[in-house]
Design a protein around this motif. Structure first.
Motif, mmCIF file in Angstrom:
data_model
loop_
_atom_site.group_PDB
_atom_site.id
_atom_site.type_symbol
_atom_site.label_atom_id
_atom_site.label_comp_id
_atom_site.label_asym_id
_atom_site.label_seq_id
_atom_site.Cartn_x
_atom_site.Cartn_y
_atom_site.Cartn_z
ATOM 1 N N VAL A 140 1.056 -1.251 0.092
ATOM 2 C CA VAL A 140 0.385 0.202 -0.452
ATOM 3 C C VAL A 140 1.220 0.949 -0.095
ATOM 4 O O VAL A 140 0.457 2.289 -0.498
ATOM 5 C CB VAL A 140 -0.543 0.085 1.117
ATOM 6 C CG1 VAL A 140 -1.457 1.481 1.515
ATOM 7 C CG2 VAL A 140 -1.955 -0.877 0.911
ATOM 8 N N VAL A 141 2.092 0.891 0.933
ATOM 9 C CA VAL A 141 2.456 2.748 1.084
ATOM 10 C C VAL A 141 3.710 2.398 -0.524
ATOM 11 O O VAL A 141 3.806 4.282 -1.058
ATOM 12 C CB VAL A 141 3.881 2.447 2.384
ATOM 13 C CG1 VAL A 141 4.678 3.312 2.220
ATOM 14 C CG2 VAL A 141 2.721 2.068 3.742
ATOM 15 N N LEU A 191 -0.142 -14.785 3.246
ATOM 16 C CA LEU A 191 -0.095 -14.886 2.081
ATOM 17 C C LEU A 191 -1.768 -14.738 1.137
ATOM 18 O O LEU A 191 -1.257 -14.030 0.297
ATOM 19 C CB LEU A 191 -0.768 -16.614 1.726
ATOM 20 C CG LEU A 191 -1.074 -17.522 0.710
ATOM 21 C CD1 LEU A 191 0.286 -17.403 -0.407
ATOM 22 C CD2 LEU A 191 -0.970 -18.659 0.857
ATOM 23 N N VAL A 192 -2.641 -13.919 1.992
ATOM 24 C CA VAL A 192 -3.853 -13.428 1.592
ATOM 25 C C VAL A 192 -2.976 -12.418 1.188
ATOM 26 O O VAL A 192 -3.566 -11.364 -0.099
ATOM 27 C CB VAL A 192 -4.971 -13.390 2.347
ATOM 28 C CG1 VAL A 192 -5.860 -12.552 2.410
ATOM 29 C CG2 VAL A 192 -5.536 -14.856 2.097
ATOM 30 N N ALA A 193 -2.365 -11.277 1.861
ATOM 31 C CA ALA A 193 -1.813 -10.228 1.401
ATOM 32 C C ALA A 193 -1.091 -10.037 0.662
ATOM 33 O O ALA A 193 -1.452 -8.869 -0.907
ATOM 34 C CB ALA A 193 -0.620 -9.818 3.105
ATOM 35 N N ALA A 194 -0.196 -10.697 -0.148
ATOM 36 C CA ALA A 194 0.704 -10.785 -1.484
ATOM 37 C C ALA A 194 -0.336 -11.230 -2.014
ATOM 38 O O ALA A 194 -0.717 -10.954 -3.771
ATOM 39 C CB ALA A 194 1.191 -12.021 -0.948
ATOM 40 N N LEU A 195 -1.672 -11.765 -2.072
ATOM 41 C CA LEU A 195 -2.338 -11.977 -3.038
ATOM 42 C C LEU A 195 -2.959 -10.834 -3.172
ATOM 43 O O LEU A 195 -3.361 -10.631 -4.337
ATOM 44 C CB LEU A 195 -3.907 -13.383 -3.292
ATOM 45 C CG LEU A 195 -2.944 -15.199 -3.151
ATOM 46 C CD1 LEU A 195 -3.907 -15.860 -2.069
ATOM 47 C CD2 LEU A 195 -2.344 -15.522 -4.485
ATOM 48 N N VAL A 196 -3.677 -10.670 -2.896
ATOM 49 C CA VAL A 196 -4.306 -9.204 -2.976
ATOM 50 C C VAL A 196 -3.363 -7.837 -2.992
ATOM 51 O O VAL A 196 -4.071 -7.531 -4.253
ATOM 52 C CB VAL A 196 -5.187 -8.712 -1.229
ATOM 53 C CG1 VAL A 196 -5.093 -7.251 -1.105
ATOM 54 C CG2 VAL A 196 -6.193 -9.244 -1.078
ATOM 55 N N ALA A 197 -2.034 -7.671 -2.648
ATOM 56 C CA ALA A 197 -1.870 -6.704 -3.211
ATOM 57 C C ALA A 197 -1.327 -6.951 -5.001
ATOM 58 O O ALA A 197 -1.223 -5.906 -5.528
ATOM 59 C CB ALA A 197 -0.268 -6.527 -2.788
ATOM 60 N N PHE A 198 -0.716 -8.268 -5.190
ATOM 61 C CA PHE A 198 -0.638 -8.591 -6.614
ATOM 62 C C PHE A 198 -1.518 -8.445 -7.618
ATOM 63 O O PHE A 198 -1.606 -8.098 -8.952
ATOM 64 C CB PHE A 198 0.399 -9.956 -6.565
ATOM 65 C CG PHE A 198 1.875 -9.711 -6.134
ATOM 66 C CD1 PHE A 198 2.631 -9.033 -7.303
ATOM 67 C CD2 PHE A 198 2.222 -10.560 -4.876
ATOM 68 C CE1 PHE A 198 4.021 -8.611 -7.010
ATOM 69 C CE2 PHE A 198 3.213 -9.891 -5.292
ATOM 70 C CZ PHE A 198 4.166 -9.300 -5.893
ATOM 71 N N LEU A 199 -3.241 -8.578 -7.146
ATOM 72 C CA LEU A 199 -3.829 -8.527 -7.871
ATOM 73 C C LEU A 199 -4.443 -7.902 -7.601
ATOM 74 O O LEU A 199 -5.515 -7.036 -9.407
ATOM 75 C CB LEU A 199 -5.360 -10.141 -7.528
ATOM 76 C CG LEU A 199 -4.513 -11.640 -7.656
ATOM 77 C CD1 LEU A 199 -5.884 -12.053 -6.696
ATOM 78 C CD2 LEU A 199 -4.628 -11.713 -8.906
ATOM 79 N N LEU A 200 -4.986 -6.933 -7.095
ATOM 80 C CA LEU A 200 -5.382 -5.675 -7.037
ATOM 81 C C LEU A 200 -4.926 -4.511 -7.118
ATOM 82 O O LEU A 200 -5.281 -3.477 -8.392
ATOM 83 C CB LEU A 200 -6.515 -5.218 -5.302
ATOM 84 C CG LEU A 200 -7.686 -6.124 -5.286
ATOM 85 C CD1 LEU A 200 -8.087 -5.927 -3.829
ATOM 86 C CD2 LEU A 200 -8.599 -5.388 -5.717
ATOM 87 N N ILE A 201 -3.523 -4.047 -7.087
ATOM 88 C CA ILE A 201 -2.910 -2.709 -6.272
ATOM 89 C C ILE A 201 -1.979 -2.727 -8.439
ATOM 90 O O ILE A 201 -2.651 -1.199 -8.871
ATOM 91 C CB ILE A 201 -1.628 -2.970 -5.922
ATOM 92 C CG1 ILE A 201 -2.424 -2.641 -4.477
ATOM 93 C CG2 ILE A 201 -1.510 -1.538 -5.644
ATOM 94 C CD1 ILE A 201 -1.352 -2.709 -3.570
#
Length: 445
Positions: A42-43, A158-168
């Motif tokens: 996010v940062v 793991l969920v954070a990595a998935l969300v970050a790479f898919l959404l951001i």
């Protein structure tokens, strides 16, 4: 009467009630972890969207860590006064609302304030959750249960990595806002799932709510019928000074050194690994495959520690896994090929997170019921200070001192070794003992 409630709980096998409790508690830990893990992504997006300077980025990230330190100390104290369940619910509510509002922030000051509140809830929930679950688990499976509870932390990363790479990347302007909202909404649902979790019977018994304590113990045994009786607890506040009383002084010193060292090394190493290794000319670490491999390796690390912690004992498993973490950190520092970086990173994640699971289990067993949450919370608060100083120390060593990567990691190895020796010397074994028996061991003769 206290013995009867404790004996009822310790005679049980891990059953449906315990696994449901671990799950609803662990889901909160999952979203806590997801929030911590997603912040770095996010940062990075905010730097572009808001044209932030490095100092501002540091303030945003540090505000969460400062909130976590304050939350752990405060929630621990309050949980010994108001009860585990109230803080179990309140801390997750604070985290959920502040995380959702973070996605709506329109300025840096607002975001910093909200991130502090996120940290307050996040830091407060972890010691309270571990304390509540620990006080329900039977002695033979208590270590395994707490380690499995903490394994939800790895799933959150793991969920954070998935969300970050898919959404951001897909939403370069507002992807970070969506990421925060995704963390908030499911957490509110977990709060709903927790509504039927009863108060800790050991806490209730300690402060005179005999009928409620027996009902809570019966619920754990699967024999509850009807609603829970009123608690009617006469509460007495714990004081941090009690942690340095004659029976607790060595334990408190051991836990504070352990938590400071673990946080200093964990946040210093894992938050800086991609940046440091790209600086060393290894762009492999920026790939999703690398992040996924190192994160997935944390799960079997937790699992292996969970299987061993009740057989070998807390102290042997913790010492072995921390020593292995130090060795893997040294190997990582000298890795110069993609294969070496990947293998040493996977093993570092495996042993370090296994040690983390045992650390939580060991911590919640060290104090009597009256100050258990206070002792756990203050140990974790001291640990958060290490989490603040670790990443800052890396920046200082690399930027101002211009140290090499092996020199930087030598500091982490040294810190882990100091923590390991402290546990080996001052720690006492708690495996297969009731919480009441452990508490009596701490009373000076």
């Amino acid at each position: 009467m206290a013995a009867k409630v404790a004996e009822t709980l310790d005679r049980l096998h891990l059953g449906r009630f315990h696994y449901r409790l671990i799950t609803v508690a662990g889901l909160g830990t999952l979203f806590d972890s997801m929030d911590v893990g997603i912040v770095s992504f996010v940062v990075a997006a905010l730097v572009v969207a808001w044209h932030l300077k490095a100092v501002t980025v540091g303030v945003i990230t540090s505000s969460t860590l400062v909130g976590m330190a304050a939350g752990a100390a405060l929630a621990g104290l309050l949980a010994d006064v108001w009860g585990r369940r109230r803080l179990f619910m309140t801390t997750l509510l604070i985290y959920s609302l502040a995380t959702g509002l973070s996605g709506l922030a329109g300025s840096v000051p607002v975001l910093v304030g909200l991130r502090f509140l996120v940290g307050l809830g996040l830091g407060g929930e972890l010691p309270v959750t571990a304390t509540l679950v620990s006080e329900y688990l039977p002695a033979p499976g208590r270590g395994r249960g707490i380690v499995f509870l903490e394994s939800f932390w790895a799933v959150g990363w793991l969920v954070a990595a998935l969300v970050a790479f898919l959404l951001i990347p897909a939403f370069p302007v507002n992807g970070w806002r969506i990421a925060f909202l995704i963390g908030a909404v499911p957490a509110l649902y977990v709060l709903y799932l927790r509504r039927n979790v009863p108060e800790s019977p050991r806490y209730l018994e300690r402060w005179g709510a005999q009928e409620a304590a027996r009902a809570a113990a019966a619920a754990a045994a699967g024999r509850a019928s009807g609603g829970m009786p009123a608690e009617r607890v006469v509460r007495h506040g714990a004081r941090p000074g009690e942690l340095f009383a004659a029976g607790h002084r060595a334990t408190t010193i051991m836990l504070w050194v352990l938590w400071f060292g673990m946080n200093f090394a964990y946040y210093g190493m894992f938050l800086w690994l991609p940046t440091v290794l790209v600086r060393e000319g290894l762009p492999l670490v920026t790939s999703f495959a690398y992040t996924l491999a190192v994160t997935v390796a944390q799960l079997p690390g937790y699992l292996s520690a969970g299987l061993l912690v009740d057989r070998w004992g807390r102290r042997p498993v913790l010492v072995v896994y921390m020593l292995a973490s130090a060795v893997m950190a040294a190997f990582f520092a000298f890795a110069r090929t993609p294969a070496a970086v990947l293998s040493s990173g996977i093993l570092l994640g495996f042993f370090n997170l296994g040690a983390w699971g045992v650390t939580y289990a060991y911590t919640t067993e060290q104090y009597p019921t009256a100050v258990r949450a206070t002792g756990s919370g203050w140990a974790m608060a001291v640990g958060r200070l290490g989490g603040i100083l670790g990443p800052a120390a890396v920046g200082w060593m690399l930027g101002l001192l211009r140290w090499s990567l092996p020199a930087v990691f030598a500091v982490f190895v040294a810190v882990l070794l100091v923590a390991t020796v402290t546990v080996a010397v001052l720690g006492r074994e708690t495996a297969r003992k009731s919480l009441e028996e452990i508490a009596l061991d701490r009373v000076p003769s």
